[in-house]
Enzyme design. Structure first.
Site, PDB file in Angstrom:
ATOM      1  N   ASP A   3      70.385  23.038   6.024  1.00 16.04           N
ATOM      2  CA  ASP A   3      70.558  24.032   7.079  1.00 16.04           C
ATOM      3  C   ASP A   3      69.344  24.962   7.114  1.00 16.04           C
ATOM      4  OD1 ASP A   3      71.639  25.642   9.015  1.00 16.04           O
ATOM      5  OD2 ASP A   3      73.464  26.120   7.931  1.00 16.04           O
ATOM      6  N   ASP A   4      68.481  24.817   8.114  1.00 21.82           N
ATOM      7  CA  ASP A   4      67.272  25.629   8.290  1.00 21.82           C
ATOM      8  C   ASP A   4      66.176  25.278   7.289  1.00 21.82           C
ATOM      9  OD1 ASP A   4      68.805  26.880  10.201  1.00 21.82           O
ATOM     10  OD2 ASP A   4      68.752  28.866   9.284  1.00 21.82           O
ATOM     11  N   CYS A  41      71.254  24.931  15.066  1.00 21.68           N
ATOM     12  CA  CYS A  41      72.201  24.130  14.302  1.00 21.68           C
ATOM     13  C   CYS A  41      73.300  23.438  15.100  1.00 21.68           C
ATOM     14  CB  CYS A  41      72.819  24.981  13.203  1.00 21.68           C
ATOM     15  SG  CYS A  41      73.190  26.668  13.704  1.00 21.68           S
ATOM     16  N   ARG A  45      74.025  19.401  15.564  1.00 21.25           N
ATOM     17  CA  ARG A  45      75.183  18.749  14.958  1.00 21.25           C
ATOM     18  C   ARG A  45      76.009  18.008  16.002  1.00 21.25           C
ATOM     19  NH1 ARG A  45      75.673  21.483   9.733  1.00 21.25           N
ATOM     20  NH2 ARG A  45      73.832  22.816   9.678  1.00 21.25           N
ATOM     21  N   LYS A 103      79.313  22.757   6.235  1.00 24.36           N
ATOM     22  CA  LYS A 103      79.288  23.470   7.510  1.00 24.36           C
ATOM     23  C   LYS A 103      79.668  22.550   8.670  1.00 24.36           C
ATOM     24  CE  LYS A 103      75.894  25.859  10.436  1.00 24.36           C
ATOM     25  NZ  LYS A 103      74.588  26.556  10.439  1.00 24.36           N
ATOM     26  N   HIS A 105      80.682  24.136  12.381  1.00 25.27           N
ATOM     27  CA  HIS A 105      80.049  24.876  13.473  1.00 25.27           C
ATOM     28  C   HIS A 105      80.229  24.198  14.829  1.00 25.27           C
ATOM     29  CE1 HIS A 105      76.405  27.670  14.576  1.00 25.27           C
ATOM     30  NE2 HIS A 105      77.568  28.129  14.999  1.00 25.27           N
ATOM     31  N   HIS A 197      70.194  28.376   4.640  1.00 26.71           N
ATOM     32  CA  HIS A 197      70.491  29.340   5.702  1.00 26.71           C
ATOM     33  C   HIS A 197      70.721  30.734   5.117  1.00 26.71           C
ATOM     34  CE1 HIS A 197      72.461  31.205   9.165  1.00 26.71           C
ATOM     35  NE2 HIS A 197      72.265  30.110   9.887  1.00 26.71           N
ATOM     36  N   ASP A 302      68.694  20.461  10.074  1.00 27.86           N
ATOM     37  CA  ASP A 302      69.246  20.596  11.427  1.00 27.86           C
ATOM     38  C   ASP A 302      68.288  21.237  12.419  1.00 27.86           C
ATOM     39  OD1 ASP A 302      69.373  23.125  10.304  1.00 27.86           O
ATOM     40  OD2 ASP A 302      71.420  23.542  10.949  1.00 27.86           O
ATOM     41  N   ASN A 303      67.229  21.878  11.938  1.00 28.89           N
ATOM     42  CA  ASN A 303      66.224  22.506  12.801  1.00 28.89           C
ATOM     43  C   ASN A 303      65.115  23.026  11.908  1.00 28.89           C
ATOM     44  OD1 ASN A 303      68.923  24.638  13.108  1.00 28.89           O
ATOM     45  ND2 ASN A 303      67.164  25.327  11.940  1.00 28.89           N
ATOM     46  N   LYS A 359      62.482  27.974  13.995  1.00 26.91           N
ATOM     47  CA  LYS A 359      63.819  27.727  14.534  1.00 26.91           C
ATOM     48  C   LYS A 359      64.060  28.538  15.813  1.00 26.91           C
ATOM     49  CE  LYS A 359      68.680  28.686  13.341  1.00 26.91           C
ATOM     50  NZ  LYS A 359      69.574  29.207  12.292  1.00 26.91           N
TER      51      LYS A 359
END
Length: 538
Positions: A3-4, A41, A45, A103, A105, A197, A302-303, A359
């Protein structure tokens, strides 16, 4: 999924952080050096799980920042809508055991959870972030409206306070995999770490490993990582990186500021380190269960890296409520459960270099991320695949590997078409590209746009009031920019004035994409009529 995570955070992608388990997967498999996602994110996803464009399946924007013009529009529901079918649903129906931890989301309600979208076992964070030690499960966080929500197999549960998130989700996935030893069905597992994150938090013993490592600053780290990326063959030796944006020179900081900024990066590195430790834990479980040699593993972020300056708790603007949360960002407390901060644009751009920005942007720094594939059928260990690949391709790849067809309807409802392309031909070394030079890939998020055809990419970046990263408002007009990514992956030289025919071609392609996918654009004010429309290519 991380994540990030920044492009060069892993050792296999030029980083200095200790990531031996992911590096081993890269060495045994392949690295996708041309992998791309959405700028943030939840849109990413949604495409990973469905193979469809995020504007088709409910995540045209993040649920938290929908504008009034977007609310209620098809594709902007803020959760996976009825036009989506997930890869988990299709594999479950085909006889797979489906597992999720981490996660989500993609929706908060009962009928939007992993359990409702194809996962037989799940332990999910429903929102976009959490306190990594579970401190946000306290009544003070609930009273402030900042508590995270969790579901286990669809039922609302409480996260165990004091347990680090990477360890917890790694353990849950190991438990699920161990359960499958007595089940003859194959499995599909979706492990979504919340690291790295913000808020940046990590166990003290892992933070201690990185003490002093970042004292030279983010510019020095950027140079070191770029040199390693070039040495690894992930970046051409002649590449010119994009200049740092919105970042003070390290030399201009006071000694105290440097000390604090270096500690933030130490905490961030510890988060990535701990994520890697838990990847190793899962791989070890697969090997112990005799499942490793017959399992394809995909790892991705994710990014791009998060460059927003963050020093307070999500969404809490009331000073009285914030005071009750006991946030302590003093130097000695950084990384603990009651600290709450991000590491800012300097360190983020050290991780995205040579790309532009971070991001949230449709520039390469926001959407170009690391990816690894390892497992049976992946040819030529250690290979680098530089073809353009996209997060929507994961669904098509998994379905081909499993021998499962993607339907046009699911349980009586029409589903959005796939935009993904299977990686199987390039993974098996039967092909060198996933897309042709005439294929088009487009992006839009927060009114920022991009379109790519071959090596040509056009970018449109309306500004946001106050420079806000995820603004609900975009200030028009703006201008389309044009880049040749083969010669200029850092997006340093705008060729719009030199290649007007190519720019026009790409703008027309993006406009068609927007029309086909119901993209909602910001209203054009009276003063902007004409100029903004022309700049937007409408």
């Amino acid at each position: 999924m991380a994540d990030d995570l920044g492009y060069s955070d892993l050792g296999a992608f030029g980083g200095e952080i200790e990531t031996p388990n992911l590096d081993a997967l890269a060495k045994a498999g392949v690295r996708l050096s041309g992998f791309h996602t959405a700028p943030t994110c939840s849109p990413t996803r949604s495409m990973l799980l469905t193979g469809s464009d995020n504007h088709q399946v409910g995540l045209g924007s993040m649920a938290e920042v929908l504008t009034p013009a977007q609310q209620g529009k098809p594709g902007y529901e803020g959760y996976l809508n009825d036009r989506s079918v997930t890869v988990a649903e299709l594999l479950r129906d085909a006889g797979y055991r489906t597992l999720q931890a981490g996660k989500w989301h993609l929706g908060l309600a009962d009928d939007q959870s992993p359990a409702a979208r194809g996962f037989e076992r799940s332990w999910a964070l429903l929102q976009g972030l959490q306190n990594h030690f579970g401190a946000d499960q306290d009544e003070t966080y609930k009273a402030a409206g900042a508590a995270s929500t969790f579901r286990a197999d669809g039922k609302v549960v409480t996260y165990p306070k004091g347990v680090y998130s990477a360890d917890f989700y790694g353990d849950r996935m190991v438990d699920f995999l161990n359960e499958s030893r007595s089940d003859s069905r194959p499995f599909f597992a979706y492990l979504t770490f919340t690291e790295p994150h913000w808020p940046l938090q990590a166990p003290p013993e892992t933070i201690a490993k990185y003490k002093g490592r970042y004292d030279a600053g983010y510019e020095a780290l950027r140079d070191q990582r770029l040199a390693r990326l070039k040495a690894l063959g992930l970046v051409a030796k002649e590449v010119k990186p994009h200049a740092l944006v919105d970042t003070p020179a390290w030399a201009s900081l006071t000694p105290e500021q440097k000390k604090t900024e270096a500690r933030k990066m130490e905490v961030y590195a510890a988060m990535v380190d701990r994520l890697d430790q838990n990847v190793g834990k899962v791989v070890a479980a697969l090997k112990a269960n005799g499942q490793y040699d017959n399992t394809v593993i995909v790892f991705l972020s994710d990014n791009g890296a998060e460059g927003t300056r963050i020093d307070t708790v999500r969404g809490v603007t009331d000073p009285a409520k914030l005071a009750k949360l006991d946030v302590d960002n003093s130097f000695d407390n950084l990384g603990k459960a009651n600290s709450h901060f991000g590491y800012g644009p300097g360190w983020a751009q050290a991780a995205t270099a040579p790309s532009r920005q971070v991001k949230g942007y449709t520039t390469e720094g926001g959407i170009h991320t690391p990816a690894i594939v390892e497992g049976p059928g992946v040819a030529h260990s250690g290979r680098i695949i530089d073809a353009l690949t996209h997060v929507s391709d994961v669904e098509a790849t998994v379905l081909e590997l499993a021998g499962v067809s993607r339907p046009q309807t699911y349980r009586g409802r029409a589903v959005a078409p796939t935009i993904g392309r299977s990686w199987v031909p390039v993974l098996t070394a039967q092909a060198t590209a996933v897309r042709t030079a005439s294929d088009t890939t487009s992006w839009e998020l927060f009114f920022r746009r991009a379109v790519r055809r071959g090596d040509w990419k056009a970018v449109y970046l309306p500004s946001a009031p106050g420079g806000a990263a995820y603004s609900r408002d975009a200030v028009l007009p703006a201008n389309w920019e044009l880049f040749d990514l083969k010669a200029d992956p850092g997006e340093t030289t705008d060729l719009a004035q030199h290649q007007p025919a190519k720019l026009k071609e790409l703008i027309e392609a993006w406009n068609q994409y927007a029309a086909d996918n119901g993209v909602v654009l910001p209203p054009v004010g009276p003063a902007d009529t004409g100029g903004a429309a022309k700049a937007a290519g409408r």
